[in-house]
Design a protein around this motif. Sequence first.
Motif, PDB file in Angstrom:
ATOM      1  N   ALA A 188      -9.909 -23.455  33.582  1.00  0.00           N
ATOM      2  CA  ALA A 188      -9.416 -22.610  32.509  1.00  0.00           C
ATOM      3  C   ALA A 188     -10.433 -21.551  32.125  1.00  0.00           C
ATOM      4  O   ALA A 188     -10.092 -20.513  31.598  1.00  0.00           O
ATOM      5  N   ARG A 217      -6.306 -13.495  35.290  1.00  0.00           N
ATOM      6  CA  ARG A 217      -5.862 -13.152  36.622  1.00  0.00           C
ATOM      7  C   ARG A 217      -4.652 -13.993  36.956  1.00  0.00           C
ATOM      8  O   ARG A 217      -4.694 -15.214  36.907  1.00  0.00           O
ATOM      9  N   ALA A 218      -3.573 -13.365  37.241  1.00  0.00           N
ATOM     10  CA  ALA A 218      -2.374 -14.113  37.564  1.00  0.00           C
ATOM     11  C   ALA A 218      -2.137 -14.026  39.054  1.00  0.00           C
ATOM     12  O   ALA A 218      -2.458 -13.031  39.689  1.00  0.00           O
ATOM     13  N   HIS A 253      -6.656 -17.435  20.560  1.00  0.00           N
ATOM     14  CA  HIS A 253      -5.213 -17.286  20.702  1.00  0.00           C
ATOM     15  C   HIS A 253      -4.452 -18.420  20.032  1.00  0.00           C
ATOM     16  O   HIS A 253      -3.272 -18.619  20.298  1.00  0.00           O
ATOM     17  N   ARG A 262       2.979 -19.520  32.589  1.00  0.00           N
ATOM     18  CA  ARG A 262       1.647 -20.030  32.259  1.00  0.00           C
ATOM     19  C   ARG A 262       1.719 -21.521  31.984  1.00  0.00           C
ATOM     20  O   ARG A 262       2.665 -22.002  31.363  1.00  0.00           O
ATOM     21  N   PHE A 300      -0.189 -24.440  30.063  1.00  0.00           N
ATOM     22  CA  PHE A 300      -1.173 -24.702  29.009  1.00  0.00           C
ATOM     23  C   PHE A 300      -1.511 -26.188  28.980  1.00  0.00           C
ATOM     24  O   PHE A 300      -0.645 -27.034  29.212  1.00  0.00           O
ATOM     25  N   LYS A 324      -5.589 -24.373  26.109  1.00  0.00           N
ATOM     26  CA  LYS A 324      -6.121 -23.364  27.004  1.00  0.00           C
ATOM     27  C   LYS A 324      -5.188 -23.190  28.198  1.00  0.00           C
ATOM     28  O   LYS A 324      -4.496 -24.130  28.597  1.00  0.00           O
ATOM     29  N   VAL A 325      -5.242 -22.013  28.768  1.00  0.00           N
ATOM     30  CA  VAL A 325      -4.398 -21.727  29.925  1.00  0.00           C
ATOM     31  C   VAL A 325      -5.011 -22.376  31.154  1.00  0.00           C
ATOM     32  O   VAL A 325      -6.202 -22.209  31.415  1.00  0.00           O
ATOM     33  N   LEU A 326      -4.205 -23.119  31.867  1.00  0.00           N
ATOM     34  CA  LEU A 326      -4.704 -23.703  33.104  1.00  0.00           C
ATOM     35  C   LEU A 326      -4.420 -22.773  34.280  1.00  0.00           C
ATOM     36  O   LEU A 326      -5.289 -22.465  35.068  1.00  0.00           O
ATOM     37  N   ASP A 345      -1.993 -19.300  35.716  1.00  0.00           N
ATOM     38  CA  ASP A 345      -1.286 -18.093  35.356  1.00  0.00           C
ATOM     39  C   ASP A 345      -0.568 -17.636  36.609  1.00  0.00           C
ATOM     40  O   ASP A 345      -1.199 -17.455  37.641  1.00  0.00           O
TER      41      ASP A 345
END
Lengths: 778, 571
Positions: A528, A583-584, A680, B347, B349, B355-357, B359
């Motif tokens: 993450a 970054r996607a 966020h 996304r 989470f 938190k974003v794992l 994307d």
Amino acid sequence: MSEEWLGTEAAAGESEDEDGNEGQEGGERRHRQLLEAVSALSGRKRRRLAERTEAAVQVSEFNVSTKGAGEKLVLAELLQPIRPKSALSRVKNELTRVKQKAAVELPLSKEEAKRVVREAAYVTTSKDVGKWQQIVLQNRRAEQLVFPLKQDIAAVVPLEQAVSAWKARTPLEQEIFGLLHKTKQPITDPLLTPEEAASLQAMSLEEARQRRAELQKARVVQSYYEAKARREKKIKSKKYHRVLKKSKRRKALKEFELLQKSDPEAALARLEELEQLRMQERMSLKHQNKGKWARSRAIIAKYDLEARKAMQEQLAKNKELMQKVRVELPEEKPDGMPEEDLASVTIPTIPMDASRANPWLLGKPSSPAKELEAQEGQGDLSEPAAVESKEEMEEEEEEEMSEEEALLQDFTQKRHMRRQRAGSPAGQDADVTGAVSEPPGDIPVPLICAEAEVSVGIELPTGAQEEVLLSQQLGRARTMEDVEALASEEREEPAPGGGEMGVQQPVVAAGAKARARQRAAAGAGTGAQQPVAAAEARERQPVAKGETRAQRQQEEGRAGARPARKPAAQKQLISLQAVLEGRAQEVQCPSLPVLLEEEEGGIDQRGVITEAFAGDDVVADFRREKHKAEQDAKPQPVNLVLPGWGEWGGSGLKPSAKKIKRFLLKPPPAPPRKDQHLPHVIMSEKRNIYAAAHQVGDLPFPFERHQQFEQSIRTPVGATWNTQRAFQKLTAPRVITRSGHIIQPISAEDVPAAARPALELAPELRVQSGQRRGRAGL
Amino acid sequence: MAASSGSVSRPPLSAGARGRGRGRGAGAAPGGPRSGSRSRSRSRPRGPERPRARAQGPDPFPGPAPLPRERLKRFLRGGGEKAPRAQAPRLRWRLKRSAQGEEAAATRAARTELLLPEEPGFLEPDPGQDSSTITQGDIVEAVDIASAAKHFELRLEQFGPYRLDYSRNGRHLLLGGRRGHVAALDWHTKELRCEFNVMEPLSDVAWLHSEALMAVAQRRWLHVYDGQGLELNVLKRFPCVLRLQFLPYHFLLATANAQGFLQYLDISVGKEVAALSTRAGRLAVMEQNPTTAVLHLGHGNGTVSLWSPSVPEPLVRVLCHRGAVRALAIDPSGTYMASAGLDRKLRIFDLRTYKVLHDLVLPLGAAHLDFSQRGLLAASCGDVVQVYKEVVKELPTQPYLCHRPPRPPSALRFCPFEDVLGAGHAHGFTSILVPGAGEANFDALENNPYRSRRQRQEWEVKALLEKIPAELLTLDPSLLGRTDTATLQQKREERIQRLGFDPQAKAKFKPRRRVKGSSGLHRKKKVAHEEQRAVIQKSVEQREQKRKRMEKKKMGAPPTPKHGALERFKR
């Protein structure tokens, strides 16, 4: 008394007789004389009845006679009254008697007497009740108790016993049974052989107790002895030890003499032992003034007489221990030679074969001085590092001999490295290694520096230097922080010489890189952190461009000084933008969607449109919202300022700052928010009071910490969350009573044998206890 | 299921029957899907098979079979703070015993895993083959008839895009067309239970705790029907509902409506538990966390908010997307959330850290998302349904399976305990086979797909007895297991807040009436003719005002009053 009485009667009779029969007077007198003679024979002094036989001037009406007229005078009687006799003598006697007698103590007051009785009763009762302590504890801890405790367990009688009527009939059976009987084997399966039964009964309870007591005593004595020894060992008095040692030595000598007389062979063995000791001493460096203590003494010895003395003592001891035991043959010297030392003991009778067998035992002792010299010579050479290196070299040479030539190069390199490592911690050892490996006259400079100078040079970019540091000091600089710190140190050195700007820039870059790497490593598990780190790097770049040089330097200096403490502050730098962007990855899909029809249908057109245009500036909105939430959650100050008190008030007049300062009560700051590092996320800090009503508020009794309580209620016991058997086990009742059974108060009989050693047993119970079995559940 | 046991036929309604289609039929079609099994080894390590003759000797492996610690760990309820060592011996003893009990219970549970009949597996493509290119046709060809029958399509073109819901045991399917068509069917046997038209647009349908009750969110109100389609309730307190979620353990029906209200209905007592104003506009995206029963709402401003009925504000707000949130899904463990937004991103989470794992940019973005019981994520991108495998572990580069229903899907749901994904669309309903989606084994006491009516009734009673109160619905489910460390003062305040009054408050002191004779005969003193007086006063005032106005008109500008500094001394 009765005699007297008889006497008087007799006297009365005589007088009558006198009156009556004058003629018989002569006979009467004779008779009386006879009686007197007889009574005199008994030797007892009798008070004779007073009889007036003569006329006297004074006639007493109390029958007082002039008795004793015919008796002899005793001189002592005459002299007695001469001594002055105090009138107080009697009183004096009384007094002494009184004095001798101890004063009778006052009887205790009622309360005290009662207290004493109570105390005594308490002691005895508590002792009596204390026997049950173990059992009570056991019952409390028992997972399950089944009442009544005493249960009749139906003994299962083995079949073989039950069918005792059965007899061997056939010849084969008879033969088998005969064999069994002959060897005294148990005929039926569960029974014991007579030996086994005997062994089971071998030790009675009494015996066992006795044994135990003996063992206990032995242990106690041993512990006393140990304690004593320990105590004595701790005595610091030198004199004491000296005396002790001397006495020991004397004792040993005496013993040895005795041994010599009684068992010469054993004495010889002892002597050999001594020899062994000497050998050991020669091998070791124990008393050669090489130890830590000895070296420290050596430093002081110059100034301290005592230290010098101690050193000498050591050396003397060494000498003494190393002295060879001189064995003299009986032919050469007769016994009777005075023994000076344990070391130079002579043995009168040595069997020749033994001495012949060991050639070392023959001959004169080698001169100790020589040996000492040799030792000292070696000692001069042998500084430990040098010895080590020598040994290593030897070893390696051997290896080289066996290995191929190609490896030779490798070995020398290795040795070089090792020497370097040995040389780095202290300059002292570096000298030695220098002496070994390099030509003499080398400057004692740490080798690393030298190498760094050679290979890197001064105007090397610091990034490269860092690499060098990494490669060289792997052992020490484990973490990136360390490396950074090292780099900063290094940077300080060349700074005055070279251009500051040119040097520092890459260092910072490297530091940043290192930090980034560090963070990447930290977030590797979740992945993450990746976008965050990248974003930070991106953010930092423009900032660095905009700033002035001085500012940057300051910042960098700080970063270099304490990089480990940074992350908390750095987390604040994570921007919301970065979080959202990230970054996607594009997905490769074999079947791409071709059309986007109205999925929702045309009904909520307006809703869809508003949704689509709602997020124009979602980030700013969210930031605002978060700020608002943070502000709301902060505790508000209480304003107690009263305008107009103590000063003028009215429109346009403000209360003074002093007053505001005094009456504006600031609450303590709130604990840090849960979302302080998550830009966020807004997390509600509100307590869920409805759920809190269901929580346990106070810690229940036996628990000391809330964690303990939480741990104990962690496991659900219901059948929904457990297997059937586990559920039964977890919810088993602590006490089981059987209906229709009377539960008697506990007695010594009820206690199972296993729990009973503390309990004093009645003799008749002791017999029963052997037969009773332990009960389940206890 | 292991491929080797593929040919074993079972009675159609046995417990094992559901496991079919789990990557079956190895080698049945060359080049077709190959079944793979990720079998966990459950057999005891007994060494080689012993011959019968040696069985009489002593057991070479005495005692119970060893249990690996990892297997045991899954059943241990550890976590939380580590308790410090107890000082009192009695407590120490007690804690030790409780720990032993816990361990023993976990061991027993771990050992009973041996009894699970089924083993899960996934579709495993041949080397060089892409599993996403395998079509439903291929799978249907490869699997047995019973499994093949699970792939079907219902053509219902009249009543518009369909929403759907599976019952908790995966047996019953509820379909609701936007134009009012509601159909409930036992989809294993394809037996239609009921079908009717509510005669107004509907936005969502949901089963309640069993297949005997269903809720339909119609244009105006929320309606509840029974299994036969009989209308039981019209809940007029729940207007304009857009999304429905049933929380099975709390017996709560959560509704999100177009005005931004989130309402909870306790269906066991028919009471509205909470009505929360989210102040976030139209609530078209709602999902529940299966572990904590917290509701996740997706909003137009790209945030996702988490709600529980006992807190009037969102527990957490997470900014997930730059555009509006289109779809949400939470994985069965309650740890991960997938969200899709108008920014075409998907996304993942982590709900423990928010938190974003991962994307992921999807073509056209995802309009609907759903997690299966075993962690497969289905996403509908345009008219394609994509299924991703192990999304939380690693970033997927390509989908596990793809399927294109006749129309773009309007709803996606995985069927519990089945390898089936249901997709509702404008032309009806499609049932898609997704090997490895459902949990292979079910707990018959919890969710039994094959239960009889009596069993269902018994389960219903038990479930109602174990109903969790709505207040206990919190973000952290372990809250109840922790002691409350708040202060006494705080607790008292909270209690007053909860009850609405202070139960410990003393009555205000009232002095006793001391005057003699007036106690019993005391007459209330009142103003006489109060109402009349008020009227009179009013009229008088009005008259006065009128008079003043007249005066003003007459006088013109009023003279300025003199207010000098010395005015007050004037006399």
